[in-house]
Scaffold this active site. Structure first.
Site, PDB file in Angstrom:
ATOM      1  N   HIS A 366       1.174  -1.204   0.148  1.00  0.00           N
ATOM      2  CA  HIS A 366       0.075  -0.048   0.083  1.00  0.00           C
ATOM      3  C   HIS A 366       0.787   1.492   0.004  1.00  0.00           C
ATOM      4  O   HIS A 366       0.536   2.318   0.391  1.00  0.00           O
ATOM      5  CB  HIS A 366      -0.697  -0.091   0.996  1.00  0.00           C
ATOM      6  CG  HIS A 366      -1.984  -0.981   0.791  1.00  0.00           C
ATOM      7  ND1 HIS A 366      -3.181  -0.390   0.239  1.00  0.00           N
ATOM      8  CD2 HIS A 366      -2.647  -2.506   1.670  1.00  0.00           C
ATOM      9  CE1 HIS A 366      -3.914  -1.628   0.482  1.00  0.00           C
ATOM     10  NE2 HIS A 366      -3.248  -2.529   0.913  1.00  0.00           N
ATOM     11  N   LYS A 557      -7.440  13.217   4.906  1.00  0.00           N
ATOM     12  CA  LYS A 557      -7.010  12.402   5.200  1.00  0.00           C
ATOM     13  C   LYS A 557      -5.785  12.975   6.125  1.00  0.00           C
ATOM     14  O   LYS A 557      -5.639  13.889   6.903  1.00  0.00           O
ATOM     15  CB  LYS A 557      -6.435  12.589   3.865  1.00  0.00           C
ATOM     16  CG  LYS A 557      -5.621  13.880   3.198  1.00  0.00           C
ATOM     17  CD  LYS A 557      -4.969  13.654   1.757  1.00  0.00           C
ATOM     18  CE  LYS A 557      -6.185  13.908   0.769  1.00  0.00           C
ATOM     19  NZ  LYS A 557      -6.264  12.814   0.224  1.00  0.00           N
ATOM     20  N   ARG A 558      -5.013  11.138   6.700  1.00  0.00           N
ATOM     21  CA  ARG A 558      -4.666  11.394   7.546  1.00  0.00           C
ATOM     22  C   ARG A 558      -3.581  12.295   7.395  1.00  0.00           C
ATOM     23  O   ARG A 558      -3.015  13.167   6.198  1.00  0.00           O
ATOM     24  CB  ARG A 558      -3.929  10.145   8.436  1.00  0.00           C
ATOM     25  CG  ARG A 558      -2.519   9.701   7.694  1.00  0.00           C
ATOM     26  CD  ARG A 558      -2.118   8.879   7.480  1.00  0.00           C
ATOM     27  NE  ARG A 558      -1.251   7.791   6.166  1.00  0.00           N
ATOM     28  CZ  ARG A 558       0.030   7.848   6.375  1.00  0.00           C
ATOM     29  NH1 ARG A 558       0.344   8.299   6.944  1.00  0.00           N
ATOM     30  NH2 ARG A 558       0.519   7.139   5.405  1.00  0.00           N
ATOM     31  N   LYS A 563       1.155  13.762   1.597  1.00  0.00           N
ATOM     32  CA  LYS A 563      -0.191  14.448   1.077  1.00  0.00           C
ATOM     33  C   LYS A 563      -0.134  15.831   0.875  1.00  0.00           C
ATOM     34  O   LYS A 563      -1.278  16.588   0.341  1.00  0.00           O
ATOM     35  CB  LYS A 563      -1.008  14.068   1.993  1.00  0.00           C
ATOM     36  CG  LYS A 563      -1.440  12.701   2.403  1.00  0.00           C
ATOM     37  CD  LYS A 563      -2.296  11.578   3.523  1.00  0.00           C
ATOM     38  CE  LYS A 563      -2.449  10.292   3.456  1.00  0.00           C
ATOM     39  NZ  LYS A 563      -2.904   9.876   2.530  1.00  0.00           N
ATOM     40  N   THR A 667      -8.526   6.306  -1.409  1.00  0.00           N
ATOM     41  CA  THR A 667      -9.912   5.758  -1.697  1.00  0.00           C
ATOM     42  C   THR A 667     -10.649   7.064  -1.795  1.00  0.00           C
ATOM     43  O   THR A 667     -12.153   7.611  -1.690  1.00  0.00           O
ATOM     44  CB  THR A 667     -10.651   4.656  -0.747  1.00  0.00           C
ATOM     45  OG1 THR A 667     -10.478   4.937   0.679  1.00  0.00           O
ATOM     46  CG2 THR A 667      -9.273   3.938  -1.149  1.00  0.00           C
ATOM     47  N   LYS A 671     -14.399   9.075  -3.298  1.00  0.00           N
ATOM     48  CA  LYS A 671     -16.082   8.559  -2.452  1.00  0.00           C
ATOM     49  C   LYS A 671     -16.691  10.054  -2.584  1.00  0.00           C
ATOM     50  O   LYS A 671     -17.886  10.304  -2.613  1.00  0.00           O
ATOM     51  CB  LYS A 671     -15.512   8.455  -0.680  1.00  0.00           C
ATOM     52  CG  LYS A 671     -15.585   7.299   0.041  1.00  0.00           C
ATOM     53  CD  LYS A 671     -14.448   7.409   1.382  1.00  0.00           C
ATOM     54  CE  LYS A 671     -14.240   5.663   1.295  1.00  0.00           C
ATOM     55  NZ  LYS A 671     -13.210   6.027   2.969  1.00  0.00           N
TER      56      LYS A 671
END
Length: 824
Positions: A366, A557-558, A563, A667, A671
């Site tokens: 992942h 998101k974390r 990110k 993901t 969504k």
């Protein structure tokens, strides 16, 4: 008693009266109260147990059917299962919502009030755990036998709170009021060993063998959860393990007056399943994390071999009965554990055991980040699991012999591929072990899988090209569209029928309606209603006030530097700086609500400083009346699945802005897309496939692509050069350094700015201008609401590929080969 004489499983009557009778019975005899004295929690627990009764008939039938057929199953090994609240999913699966609503109303009870009493299980953190939950939902819906295996964390990861804008972690005591969805089975507890040494001995035939002499043990107590399929009749099982001491209490020590020592073993053992991802910046934390990983896979393998399989099962046929899917590197220690069971406990020949083991495992990677590919020091692994280290050494020795035969003149390649790393300390590369042992290795988006083959595991992909495949992630449309967005799901069903819930490709039928003005109007009304709903939730939950009339720009998101929440923040600060200096007229600013949701790992100092900066900027903007509310930041604490189910349907713009080549898939992007948000993003992870499906005109692409990133890094990236040459960027960073968001203190956020100027590992400054330009295109597009809505409808219509049902079909076809089985 033969199978023919076993009585049938009782079937619950689907009527309002039957439900009311069951509910009152549970309230009286389960909770021990009558309706007049029952608390909200009493009523919730009674109602939840009543609902689960309706699913248990299917569950018991599924278990009986599987026992009869012994069909091949998937054992999904995952350190996380981020389930979300269970009630609504159970009502949907049991087709009970109307009955329950009417039945409770007849007793003067509102279902919505009881919904709010449910506490979300603290069994996961981010995308990894939510993906696992989506996958087991899909497998049940598709009638594929599956058992999920994980840990029943007593406190989850942590409950996030903000104190003066800084993240503070508190225990997530999600079990404090009871958990009506679990079934404990202490009688099926499994013993798990640790420590000790390995000794040599001779068996009865005089053959010299090795065996583990453990130093200490714990018990693993299973807790079963039902995983119901939608309209399938199947209910699969999620089995989570809780650690207990083998001897929890020493009465002799207690009577001597040493009360703490009397329960020391219990405390020590229970630490294993206490918290998800214990802080591992200390040696003790690293050891606890490895204990967790071995604990749950040892429990799971023993459970499957000794409890799930029938007595007398020929383990040589194990690959015909099970595939253990390794969800990232956390469960990879299961490989030497199965070898130990087969060789040491079952007396198998090594070669037979290895041949069987290699057919039983598959590995999903992942990540592309080297630091996320777990590496365990030999010293730690040998001290905690000495026999397993011996087994890993032998696996590696035989693998290196194979490589030397294949590449006789390339010892450097052999050393590169060794499962054992020699530098900086001798350690076991768990991703390499999983790749050597697994029948298949898959990435989770097309780009990610390609980079996995070309860069991360390139030597292995060249050696075993047939092992590597791709399965792009997906999300369950049951939870993330039908349940979370009832307005939109109702509109979709009205337009194309309800078959889309289990066949998301049918959303393509919405494409012509993107050009229907009336459909677009109703679509906009639903989006606005969703904004009103999240505004109400945020005000009640967090005291945060947002304007439903604004563009909802969402990044959840974390918190990790790759990110790039900092890139989003720099855009906001730049807008603010331009407005306050008069270079940008307020009337020219598109009113926006910038929503963040993120947790930082407790030991990740920079991530926690970024959270503090986001909150500081938000406080300043939200209190600045001169902005007239046109720019606001909403950062609710403790973002979770429950909040996501309300926030995502309200979003207009989905922020997917990771540095190209760093995000495996994501993901959240899927969504948002399915709920009618447009994406602004880089060509990274599943963004690539989203953009290909929706078209460039319905996607806001910006930034460097992966080859360009590699070229800049190789050339020697100088982030300060962007600061010097980009006036807007310089002003934004200078504004932060000036103390404008920290009460005049110039030092508070200096570490964040210094990190960006001197390191910026994930090239936020390099992509700043491209991102700002893309946001300007967002403003132009949003000004034309008819065109924006058309793009939003097309995003929904073209999102069918991202169903977790499709992901499961890909796993079944490419990796597992586990056909559906009728549940009855």
């Amino acid at each position: 008693m033969t199978a023919e004489t076993i009585p049938p499983i009782a079937v619950r009557e689907h009527t309002v009266d039957a439900f009311v009778r069951e509910f009152l019975r549970e309230l009286n005899f389960g909770q021990g109260v009558d309706l007049t004295r029952a608390s909200v929690n009493d009523k919730y627990l009674a109602m939840a147990r009543t609902v689960r009764h309706y699913l248990m008939t299917r569950w018991l039938s599924t278990l009986r059917r599987q026992s009869e057929l012994q069909a091949k199953s998937v054992a999904y090994l995952s350190a996380e299962f981020l389930l979300g609240r269970q009630l609504d999913n159970a009502l949907l699966a049991a087709d009970l919502e109307d009955i329950v609503t009417e039945g409770l109303a007849s007793l003067g009870i509102e279902l919505d009030e009881l919904r709010q009493a449910e506490v979300e299980p603290g069994l996961g953190n981010g995308g990894l755990g939510r993906l696992a939950a989506c996958f087991i939902d899909s497998l049940a819906t598709m009638n594929v036998p599956c058992i999920g295996y994980g840990i029943r964390y007593e406190y989850g990861i942590f409950q996030q709170t903000f104190v003066d804008g800084e993240q503070v972690e508190k225990p997530d005591d999600w079990l404090r009021l009871g958990s009506p969805w679990e079934f404990p089975h202490p009688e099926s507890a499994v013993t798990v060993d640790f420590g000790g040494s390995v000794e040599q001995y001779q068996d009865d035939d005089g053959v010299v063998k090795r065996r583990w002499v453990p130093g200490w043990s714990v018990l693993g107590v299973p807790y079963n959860y039902m995983v119901p399929g939608y309209e399938s009749g199947r209910v699969n099982t999620l089995r989570l393990w809780s650690a207990r001491a083998t001897r929890a209490f020493d009465l002799e020590i207690f009577n001597s007056g040493d009360y703490a020592e009397a329960v020391r073993a219990q405390t020590f053992a229970e630490n294993i399943s206490k918290v998800l991802y214990p802080e591992d910046s200390t040696p003790q934390g690293k050891e606890l994390r490895l204990q967790q990983q071995y604990f749950f896979v040892a429990c799971s393998i023993k459970d499957f071999v000794d409890q799930v399989l029938p007595q007398g099962f020929d383990l040589h046929k194990l690959p015909e009965r099970i595939v253990f899917q390794l969800n990232d590197t956390h469960p990879v220690i299961a490989v030497p554990e199965l070898m130990r069971v087969l060789v040491d406990e079952k007396g198998w020949d090594w070669d037979d055991a290895w041949a069987t083991t290699q057919q039983c495992f598959a590995y999903t990677c992942h990540t592309l980040l080297p630091e996320a590919l777990e590496v365990w020091p030999v010293e730690l692994l040998g001290r905690l699991l000495p026999r397993h280290l011996e087994i890993i050494y032998r696996i590696n020795e035989e693998f290196l012999e194979e490589l030397r035969e294949a590449y006789p003149d390339d010892e450097l390649r052999v050393r590169r591929m060794s499962i054992i790393a020699e530098y900086p300390v001798r350690a076991v590369r768990m991703a390499y072990l999983a790749t050597v042992a697994g029948s298949k290795v898959n990435g989770v988006a097309a780009l990610h899988s390609q980079l996995l083959r070309d860069k991360v595991l390139d030597d292995f992909a060249q050696h075993w090209p047939e092992k590597f495949t791709n399965v792009t992630n997906g999300v369950t449309p049951r939870r993330f569209l039908k349940l979370s967005n009832p307005g939109l799901s109702g509109l979709i069903t009205e337009a194309i029928g309800d078959g889309w819930v289990t066949d998301l490709d049918r959303l393509k039928g919405l494409e012509p309606l993107a050009d229907d003005a009336e459909f677009r109007r109703r679509f906009r009304e639903i989006k606005h209603a969703n904004k009103l709903r999240i505004a109400d939730v945020l005000e009640r939950r967090d005291g945060i006030v947002v304007d439903p009339e604004t563009l909802f720009d969402v990044m959840v998101k974390r918190l990790h530097e790759y990110k790039r929440q900092t890139l989003k923040l720099l855009h906001i600060v730049s807008l603010y700086e331009q407005i306050t200096t008069g270079r940008l007229a307020l009337a020219d600013v598109t009113p926006r609500t910038f929503a963040f949701g993120a947790k930082a790992a407790p030991g990740y100092v920079m991530a926690k400083q970024i959270i503090a900066l986001i909150n500081a900027v938000g406080r300043t903007l939200n209190e600045d009346t001169s902005l007239e509310g046109r720019l606001r930041i909403a950062f609710p604490a403790n973002y979770n699945v429950t909040l996501a189910e309300t926030l995502i349907p309200a979003a207009d713009l989905s922020e997917q802005i990771s540095l190209a080549g760093k995000e495996a898939s994501g993901t959240g992007n899927m969504k948002f897309m399915l709920n009618g948000a447009l994406t602004i993003g880089t060509d990274d992870g599943a963004n690539v496939e989203i953009r290909q499906l929706v078209g460039d005109e319905n996607f806001f692409l910006f930034g460097l692509d992966e080859p360009q990133v590699a070229e800049i890094v190789e050339r020697g990236y100088q982030p300060s050069a962007y600061y010097e040459t980009n006036a807007d960027l310089r002003r934004a960073l200078d504004l932060i350094l000036s103390g404008a968001f920290s009460g005049g203190d110039r030092h508070t956020f200096e570490p964040v700015v210094a990190n960006l100027l001197h390191e910026d590992r994930f090239l936020a400054l390099a992509d700043f201008q491209a991102y700002v330009d893309a946001q300007a295109k967002v403003d132009v597009a949003y000004a034309d609401q008819e065109a924006w809505t058309r793009s939003a409808v097309l995003n929904v219509a073209r999102g069918g590929f991202f169903s977790s049902d499709r992901s499961m079909r890909d796993y079944i076809d490419r990796i597992w080969h586990t056909p559906p089985v009728s549940p009855s």
